[in-house]
Scaffold this motif. Structure first.
Motif, PDB file in Angstrom:
ATOM      1  N   VAL A  27      32.244  -4.057 -21.383  1.00 28.51           N
ATOM      2  CA  VAL A  27      31.245  -3.223 -21.266  1.00 28.51           C
ATOM      3  C   VAL A  27      31.360  -2.887 -22.454  1.00 28.51           C
ATOM      4  O   VAL A  27      31.995  -1.824 -23.930  1.00 28.51           O
ATOM      5  CB  VAL A  27      32.085  -2.123 -20.536  1.00 28.51           C
ATOM      6  CG1 VAL A  27      30.626  -1.321 -20.185  1.00 28.51           C
ATOM      7  CG2 VAL A  27      32.742  -2.056 -19.147  1.00 28.51           C
ATOM      8  N   ALA A  28      30.125  -3.300 -23.142  1.00 27.98           N
ATOM      9  CA  ALA A  28      29.739  -3.706 -24.493  1.00 27.98           C
ATOM     10  C   ALA A  28      29.306  -1.594 -24.799  1.00 27.98           C
ATOM     11  O   ALA A  28      28.642  -0.869 -24.737  1.00 27.98           O
ATOM     12  CB  ALA A  28      28.525  -3.636 -24.965  1.00 27.98           C
ATOM     13  N   PHE A  67      24.196   5.415 -15.857  1.00 28.78           N
ATOM     14  CA  PHE A  67      25.097   4.438 -16.278  1.00 28.78           C
ATOM     15  C   PHE A  67      25.473   4.664 -17.596  1.00 28.78           C
ATOM     16  O   PHE A  67      26.457   3.452 -18.317  1.00 28.78           O
ATOM     17  CB  PHE A  67      24.495   3.527 -15.920  1.00 28.78           C
ATOM     18  CG  PHE A  67      23.671   3.147 -14.100  1.00 28.78           C
ATOM     19  CD1 PHE A  67      24.752   3.445 -13.536  1.00 28.78           C
ATOM     20  CD2 PHE A  67      22.324   3.106 -14.398  1.00 28.78           C
ATOM     21  CE1 PHE A  67      24.537   3.477 -12.203  1.00 28.78           C
ATOM     22  CE2 PHE A  67      21.738   3.307 -13.171  1.00 28.78           C
ATOM     23  CZ  PHE A  67      22.636   3.061 -11.801  1.00 28.78           C
ATOM     24  N   GLU A  68      25.535   5.413 -18.460  1.00 28.59           N
ATOM     25  CA  GLU A  68      25.567   5.583 -20.065  1.00 28.59           C
ATOM     26  C   GLU A  68      27.080   6.513 -20.123  1.00 28.59           C
ATOM     27  O   GLU A  68      26.758   7.578 -18.841  1.00 28.59           O
ATOM     28  CB  GLU A  68      25.137   5.677 -21.119  1.00 28.59           C
ATOM     29  CG  GLU A  68      24.650   4.637 -21.396  1.00 28.59           C
ATOM     30  CD  GLU A  68      23.461   5.117 -21.735  1.00 28.59           C
ATOM     31  OE1 GLU A  68      22.046   4.373 -22.841  1.00 28.59           O
ATOM     32  OE2 GLU A  68      22.417   6.233 -22.540  1.00 28.59           O
ATOM     33  N   VAL A  69      28.511   6.309 -20.739  1.00 22.10           N
ATOM     34  CA  VAL A  69      29.154   7.385 -20.970  1.00 22.10           C
ATOM     35  C   VAL A  69      29.706   7.288 -22.156  1.00 22.10           C
ATOM     36  O   VAL A  69      30.265   6.094 -22.995  1.00 22.10           O
ATOM     37  CB  VAL A  69      30.215   7.246 -20.028  1.00 22.10           C
ATOM     38  CG1 VAL A  69      31.075   6.111 -19.760  1.00 22.10           C
ATOM     39  CG2 VAL A  69      31.517   8.241 -19.851  1.00 22.10           C
ATOM     40  N   SER A  92      27.003   0.891 -18.710  1.00 23.00           N
ATOM     41  CA  SER A  92      27.730   0.095 -17.807  1.00 23.00           C
ATOM     42  C   SER A  92      26.707  -1.428 -16.722  1.00 23.00           C
ATOM     43  O   SER A  92      27.370  -2.066 -16.547  1.00 23.00           O
ATOM     44  CB  SER A  92      28.591   0.653 -16.566  1.00 23.00           C
ATOM     45  OG  SER A  92      27.350   1.545 -16.098  1.00 23.00           O
ATOM     46  N   GLN A  93      25.013  -1.001 -17.827  1.00 23.94           N
ATOM     47  CA  GLN A  93      24.629  -1.736 -17.506  1.00 23.94           C
ATOM     48  C   GLN A  93      24.323  -3.486 -18.755  1.00 23.94           C
ATOM     49  O   GLN A  93      23.750  -4.263 -18.418  1.00 23.94           O
ATOM     50  CB  GLN A  93      23.049  -1.108 -17.769  1.00 23.94           C
ATOM     51  CG  GLN A  93      22.846  -0.401 -16.260  1.00 23.94           C
ATOM     52  CD  GLN A  93      21.242   0.164 -16.434  1.00 23.94           C
ATOM     53  OE1 GLN A  93      21.261   1.222 -17.501  1.00 23.94           O
ATOM     54  NE2 GLN A  93      20.732   0.062 -15.659  1.00 23.94           N
ATOM     55  N   VAL A 132      34.478   4.863 -14.246  1.00 28.12           N
ATOM     56  CA  VAL A 132      33.231   5.459 -12.885  1.00 28.12           C
ATOM     57  C   VAL A 132      32.345   5.256 -12.745  1.00 28.12           C
ATOM     58  O   VAL A 132      31.618   5.126 -12.184  1.00 28.12           O
ATOM     59  CB  VAL A 132      33.490   7.024 -13.271  1.00 28.12           C
ATOM     60  CG1 VAL A 132      32.374   7.859 -12.356  1.00 28.12           C
ATOM     61  CG2 VAL A 132      35.279   7.619 -12.707  1.00 28.12           C
ATOM     62  N   VAL A 133      31.523   4.575 -14.181  1.00 29.46           N
ATOM     63  CA  VAL A 133      30.191   4.317 -14.139  1.00 29.46           C
ATOM     64  C   VAL A 133      29.825   2.986 -14.257  1.00 29.46           C
ATOM     65  O   VAL A 133      28.458   2.751 -13.273  1.00 29.46           O
ATOM     66  CB  VAL A 133      29.560   4.547 -15.747  1.00 29.46           C
ATOM     67  CG1 VAL A 133      29.119   6.137 -16.325  1.00 29.46           C
ATOM     68  CG2 VAL A 133      30.450   4.517 -16.873  1.00 29.46           C
TER      69      VAL A 133
END
Length: 105
Positions: A42-43, A53-55, A69-70, A97-98
């Protein structure tokens, strides 16, 4: 050759367009000789978009930013440059989670 562990953050060569950036190892380690020598990562980016979709996961070895997560990708271990550090179980859970949300799980 490196055998990265889930939860480690590595500097990864993602190619010309994506450049070299920190990535979280999300997959499990290669276990048997017949497994492909790949890691799913995950970058991490410092250019957050405010997506669901970001954390953000603060760590002393990362600049302020988010795991996106994308931007999941499987890469050969040869693309791993160097290990930067390890996320805590709580931090790993936050990213999980994301990623599950993005994958619809």
């Amino acid at each position: 050759m490196a055998n990265p562990l889930r939860g480690e953050v590595w500097l990864v060569d993602l190619g010309m367009v994506a450049k070299i950036r920190p990535c979280l190892i999300f997959s499990v380690p290669v276990a048997v000789p017949n497994d492909r020598v790949l890691a799913t990562v995950v970058a991490h980016t410092t250019s957050a978009r405010g997506s669901g979709f970001e954390v953000a996961v603060p760590a002393r070895f990362l600049k302020p930013g988010v795991f996106d997560s994308q931007n999941l990708v499987s890469i050969p271990h040869a693309k791993l440059v160097r290990r930067l550090g390890v996320l805590s179980p709580d931090q790993m859970d936050a990213v999980s989670v994301v990623v599950r949300k993005w994958l619809g799980l």
